[in-house]
Design an enzyme around this catalytic site. Structure first.
Site, PDB file in Angstrom:
ATOM      1  N   LYS A  24       0.842  -1.190   0.000  1.00 32.33           N
ATOM      2  CA  LYS A  24       0.000   0.000   0.000  1.00 32.33           C
ATOM      3  C   LYS A  24       0.880   1.243   0.000  1.00 32.33           C
ATOM      4  O   LYS A  24       2.032   1.241   0.451  1.00 32.33           O
ATOM      5  CB  LYS A  24      -0.940   0.024   1.205  1.00 32.33           C
ATOM      6  CG  LYS A  24      -0.260   0.174   2.578  1.00 32.33           C
ATOM      7  CD  LYS A  24       0.047   1.620   2.978  1.00 32.33           C
ATOM      8  CE  LYS A  24       0.833   1.663   4.266  1.00 32.33           C
ATOM      9  NZ  LYS A  24       1.345   3.011   4.591  1.00 32.33           N
ATOM     10  N   PRO A  41       9.201  -3.870   0.179  1.00 31.70           N
ATOM     11  CA  PRO A  41      10.360  -3.511   1.008  1.00 31.70           C
ATOM     12  C   PRO A  41      10.068  -3.643   2.500  1.00 31.70           C
ATOM     13  O   PRO A  41       8.965  -3.340   2.965  1.00 31.70           O
ATOM     14  CB  PRO A  41      10.623  -2.050   0.626  1.00 31.70           C
ATOM     15  CG  PRO A  41      10.047  -1.900  -0.745  1.00 31.70           C
ATOM     16  CD  PRO A  41       8.845  -2.793  -0.777  1.00 31.70           C
ATOM     17  N   VAL A  42      11.074  -4.106   3.249  1.00 32.05           N
ATOM     18  CA  VAL A  42      10.955  -4.242   4.697  1.00 32.05           C
ATOM     19  C   VAL A  42      11.171  -2.878   5.335  1.00 32.05           C
ATOM     20  O   VAL A  42      12.129  -2.167   5.010  1.00 32.05           O
ATOM     21  CB  VAL A  42      11.992  -5.251   5.234  1.00 32.05           C
ATOM     22  CG1 VAL A  42      11.942  -5.335   6.755  1.00 32.05           C
ATOM     23  CG2 VAL A  42      11.763  -6.624   4.613  1.00 32.05           C
ATOM     24  N   MET A  93       5.439   0.794   3.372  1.00 31.17           N
ATOM     25  CA  MET A  93       4.484   0.248   2.414  1.00 31.17           C
ATOM     26  C   MET A  93       3.708  -0.936   2.979  1.00 31.17           C
ATOM     27  O   MET A  93       3.084  -1.696   2.253  1.00 31.17           O
ATOM     28  CB  MET A  93       5.215  -0.148   1.132  1.00 31.17           C
ATOM     29  CG  MET A  93       5.943   1.032   0.491  1.00 31.17           C
ATOM     30  SD  MET A  93       6.816   0.573  -1.019  1.00 31.17           S
ATOM     31  CE  MET A  93       5.400   0.295  -2.090  1.00 31.17           C
ATOM     32  N   ALA A  94       3.769  -1.098   4.299  1.00 26.58           N
ATOM     33  CA  ALA A  94       2.965  -2.088   5.016  1.00 26.58           C
ATOM     34  C   ALA A  94       3.308  -3.522   4.647  1.00 26.58           C
ATOM     35  O   ALA A  94       2.424  -4.379   4.566  1.00 26.58           O
ATOM     36  CB  ALA A  94       1.474  -1.832   4.826  1.00 26.58           C
ATOM     37  N   ALA A 119       0.871  -6.618   5.254  1.00 24.71           N
ATOM     38  CA  ALA A 119       0.454  -7.436   4.121  1.00 24.71           C
ATOM     39  C   ALA A 119       0.623  -8.914   4.443  1.00 24.71           C
ATOM     40  O   ALA A 119      -0.259  -9.739   4.153  1.00 24.71           O
ATOM     41  CB  ALA A 119       1.253  -7.069   2.875  1.00 24.71           C
ATOM     42  N   ASP A 128      -2.896  -1.195   9.403  1.00 20.74           N
ATOM     43  CA  ASP A 128      -2.985  -1.353   7.957  1.00 20.74           C
ATOM     44  C   ASP A 128      -3.557  -2.705   7.530  1.00 20.74           C
ATOM     45  O   ASP A 128      -3.892  -2.893   6.363  1.00 20.74           O
ATOM     46  CB  ASP A 128      -1.599  -1.196   7.312  1.00 20.74           C
ATOM     47  CG  ASP A 128      -0.988   0.170   7.534  1.00 20.74           C
ATOM     48  OD1 ASP A 128      -1.756   1.141   7.694  1.00 20.74           O
ATOM     49  OD2 ASP A 128       0.250   0.273   7.557  1.00 20.74           O
TER      50      ASP A 128
END
Length: 311
Positions: free
Chosen positions: A17, A108-109, A113-114, A118, A150
Site C-alpha cells: 500500500k 520492502p521491509v 508500504m505495510a 500485508a 494497515d
C-alpha cells in the site's frame, strides 16, 4: 469446520500500500495517533504459502524474490504473520492446529508500504482456508484490526478511506489506473520512531481530529492524475526527513518532469513518484536508476485488489 485430514497448502498474494493522503492527529491515550488517510493498493506483492501441519506449531520462513533467506526479518512471535496465525487459531479454539508459513517478499521491509501488515493479512486468509476455518470476511476484518492499523485494508485493497488509527475502512472508488515509480532504500525506518519525531516536532500541539482528505477523494473520483498530484500529502514527511535528511535528495531527484509529484510513503523511507502514464514511468525509472540515488527503483500501478488466494 477446522482443518482435518491430509496436509493442504494454500498460496495467497497480498499487495503493498501507499498513502495518497496521511493526515495525522495528536497521540491518543492508547499511544496511537488519530488518522485520516487514503490507502491505495499497488501491484507489488508478497506471497504467503500456508501448509497445514499436525504438530500445533506455527513456523515461518522468509525469502526474497530470488528465494534467498532474509535473516534480518524476524521469524518469532514478533513476526506479524506468525501473530496472525496465532490469533486465528485462538479464535477457532483449536490449539492443535499447526502451520508452516513460507513468505516470498517483494514489498520492502520497513519501507512505509505495510509489508509486515500485508503478510499478516495474507496469513489470516491463507490459514483460514488451509485450516478450513470458514470465518467470513467481516470476522477476518475484526481479527485484522487487532493486529495492526494497515491489516484490514490489505484484506480488501483498492482504495479506501482510513479513520481511527487507520483500521476503520471505507472503500473509495476511482475512475482510473494511476502509475507510480518507487525509489526504495535498503535501510528501512522505524514507524514508532517516526511518530515519536512527529510528536516532538509538533510540540504537543497536534490536532485531535485531522481533517478529511477531500481533495484526494475528489481526484480519485475524477481519475485525473494532475489533480491527484496536487492533493498528495503526508504529515509524517517532515519527521522522516528530520531523522533522515538525505531523503530530500531522493524526493528532488525526479526534477519537474515526467513526475507529477513525489511523496514519502507512510513512515518512510520509500519515495513514490506519480507519473501520467506507463511510458512516463519507464522513462523516470531509467533516469532514477542512472542517478543511483536509490538502492532500487520499481514501477507499479494501482489500485489493485487486496489479499487473494492464488493457488
Amino acid at each position: 469446520m477446522p482443518y482435518v485430514g491430509a496436509v493442504r497448502s494454500v498460496k495467497v498474494r497480498v499487495p503493498a500500500k501507499i498513502n495518497l493522503a496521511l493526515h495525522v492527529g495528536a497521540a491518543r491515550a492508547d499511544g496511537y495517533h488519530q488518522l485520516s488517510t487514503v490507502f491505495h493498493a499497488i501491484d507489488m506483492y508478497d506471497e504467503i504459502t500456508a501448509t497445514a501441519t499436525h504438530d500445533g506449531a506455527i513456523n515461518v520462513e522468509v525469502v526474497d524474490v530470488q528465494g534467498q533467506p532474509m535473516p534480518h526479518v524476524p521469524v518469532d512471535r514478533t513476526n506479524l504473520a506468525v501473530r496472525a496465525a496465532a490469533v486465528l487459531r485462538d479464535r477457532l479454539d483449536e490449539p492443535d492446529l499447526g502451520v508452516h508459513l513460507h513468505i516470498r517478499k517483494t514489498i520492502p521491509v520497513a519501507g512505509g508500504m505495510a509489508g509486515g501488515s500485508a503478510d499478516a493479512a495474507g496469513a489470516l486468509l491463507a490459514c483460514n482456508d488451509v485450516w478450513r476455518g470458514a470465518l467470513s470476511r467481516d470476522e477476518l476484518d475484526a481479527l485484522a484490526a487487532t493486529l495492526g492499523s494497515d491489516v484490514p485494508f490489505l484484506l480488501h485493497g483498492g482504495n479506501a478511506l482510513g479513520a481511527g488509527r487507520g483500521e476503520l475502512i471505507t472503500p473509495v472508488l476511482s475512475r482510473s489506473t494511476f502509475h507510480w515509480v518507487l525509489g526504495v532504500y535498503a535501510e528501512g525506518m522505524s514507524t514508532p520512531a517516526v511518530y515519536a519525531e512527529f510528536d516532538r516536532l509538533a510540540g504537543g500541539r497536534g490536532v485531535n481530529t485531522p481533517d478529511e482528505p477531500r481533495d484526494v477523494l475528489a481526484a480519485l473520483g475524477s481519475g485525473d492524475p494532475d489533480a491527484l498530484a496536487v492533493a498528495l500529502r503526508n504529515d509524517l514527511a517532515p519527521a522522516a526527513l528530520s531523522l533522515r535528511p538525505e531523503l530530500l535528495r531522493g524526493i528532488e531527484a525526479a526534477g519537474p518532469a515526467p513526475a507529477l509529484a513525489a511523496v514519502i510513503s507512510g513512515s518512510g523511507p520509500t519515495t513514490v513518484f506519480l507519473v501520467p502514464d506507463a511510458e512516463s514511468a519507464e522513462l523516470l525509472a531509467l533516469d532514477l536508476r542512472t542517478q543511483a540515488v536509490f538502492d532500487d527503483v520499481l514501477i507499479a500501478r494501482g489500485p489493485v485488489p487486496g489479499a487473494r488466494v492464488v493457488g
